[in-house]
Design an enzyme around this catalytic site. Structure first.
Site, PDB file in Angstrom:
ATOM      1  N   ASP A  64       0.851  -1.191   0.000  1.00 53.22           N
ATOM      2  CA  ASP A  64       0.000   0.000   0.000  1.00 53.22           C
ATOM      3  C   ASP A  64       0.887   1.241   0.000  1.00 53.22           C
ATOM      4  OD1 ASP A  64      -0.988  -0.882   3.344  1.00 53.22           O
ATOM      5  OD2 ASP A  64       0.754   0.274   2.752  1.00 53.22           O
ATOM      6  N   TYR A  66       2.906   4.835   0.684  1.00 49.74           N
ATOM      7  CA  TYR A  66       3.542   5.490   1.824  1.00 49.74           C
ATOM      8  C   TYR A  66       2.509   6.364   2.524  1.00 49.74           C
ATOM      9  CZ  TYR A  66       7.980   4.283  -0.488  1.00 49.74           C
ATOM     10  OH  TYR A  66       9.028   3.627  -1.075  1.00 49.74           O
ATOM     11  N   PHE A  77       6.659   2.039  -4.267  1.00 49.19           N
ATOM     12  CA  PHE A  77       8.054   2.289  -3.905  1.00 49.19           C
ATOM     13  C   PHE A  77       8.538   3.692  -4.261  1.00 49.19           C
ATOM     14  CE2 PHE A  77       8.072  -2.396  -4.113  1.00 49.19           C
ATOM     15  CZ  PHE A  77       8.609  -2.701  -2.886  1.00 49.19           C
ATOM     16  N   HIS A 187      11.998  -8.834   0.833  1.00 47.48           N
ATOM     17  CA  HIS A 187      11.638  -7.435   0.617  1.00 47.48           C
ATOM     18  C   HIS A 187      12.875  -6.555   0.779  1.00 47.48           C
ATOM     19  CE1 HIS A 187       9.558  -3.576   1.266  1.00 47.48           C
ATOM     20  NE2 HIS A 187       8.518  -4.137   0.674  1.00 47.48           N
TER      21      HIS A 187
END
Length: 220
Positions: A64, A66, A77, A187
């Site tokens: 989701d 920031y 990202f 990640h």
């Protein structure tokens, strides 16, 4: 009615009238009216606006947006120009430099340049309350983005799917792995990057795959 402005309009036209999306739309109308929500309303579908269905070469999946001020702008990202890149993105840049043996501007976290080359920067949830990570999960976005992943998997021309972290890997069943290249790793978060993200060489593997299909590689 959502107007993206490219072939996604045709691909997703049946979604906007579905009950789940109507409920999501009503929820969002109240949220944007009563709270601070990211990204700005006109930026929600930026991933689709910058990367059309037919021009998509790579799908990078996030969770989701920031939830800090001035960061989210509809691309996973990525942060808006002038905003310091978050730690996960810094780690992505480090891996690019090592993997592709070149310098990258670590001060610019706006990944629009990737999106315009065919990298769909897709979060599975497209909105969030300020300061509350994950606050818009379970409201219907996942139904829409799962549909997007399935439609991309149905394409005749092969794609690369980048699935980083446990959550992204849960989307593997939606993808035809006999047709598409699926690259998984830890990640890039500082909490997990040393558990398999650093050294994964995904950026060069993407370009090797694209070259093999006579596609222009991505300038990371």
């Amino acid at each position: 009615m959502v107007n993206i402005g490219n072939d996604w309009d045709e691909m997703l036209k049946d979604e906007w009238g579905n009950e789940y999306y109507q409920k999501l739309r009503a929820f969002l109308a109240n949220e944007y009216r009563s709270r601070t929500i990211y990204p700005k309303m006109h930026d929600i579908f930026n991933a689709f606006k910058h990367t059309s269905y037919e021009e998509c070469k790579v799908v990078l999946l996030g969770q989701d947006p920031y939830h800090g001020a001035g960061q989210a702008h509809g691309l996973c990202f990525s942060v808006q120009a002038g905003c310091p890149p978050p730690p996960s993105l810094i780690n992505m840049f480090k891996e690019i430099e090592t993997d592709c043996q070149g310098q990258i501007d670590k001060n610019c976290g706006d990944l629009t340049r990737w999106a315009k080359q065919g990298v769909l920067l897709l979060n599975t949830v497209l909105t969030v309350r300020a300061g509350q990570a994950g606050s818009h999960r379970g409201q219907g976005w996942e139904i829409l983005t799962d549909t997007v992943i399935k439609k991309l998997s149905d394409r005749e021309s092969p794609l690369v799917f980048l699935l980083w972290g446990g959550f992204a890997k849960t989307k593997i069943p939606l993808i035809d792995m006999n047709k598409h290249l699926v690259l998984t790793s830890a990640h890039p978060s500082p909490l997990s990057a040393y558990n398999g993200f650093f050294g994964c060489k995904h950026f060069s593997k993407v370009n090797e795959f694209l070259k093999g299909w006579n596609e222009k590689p991505i300038e990371w």
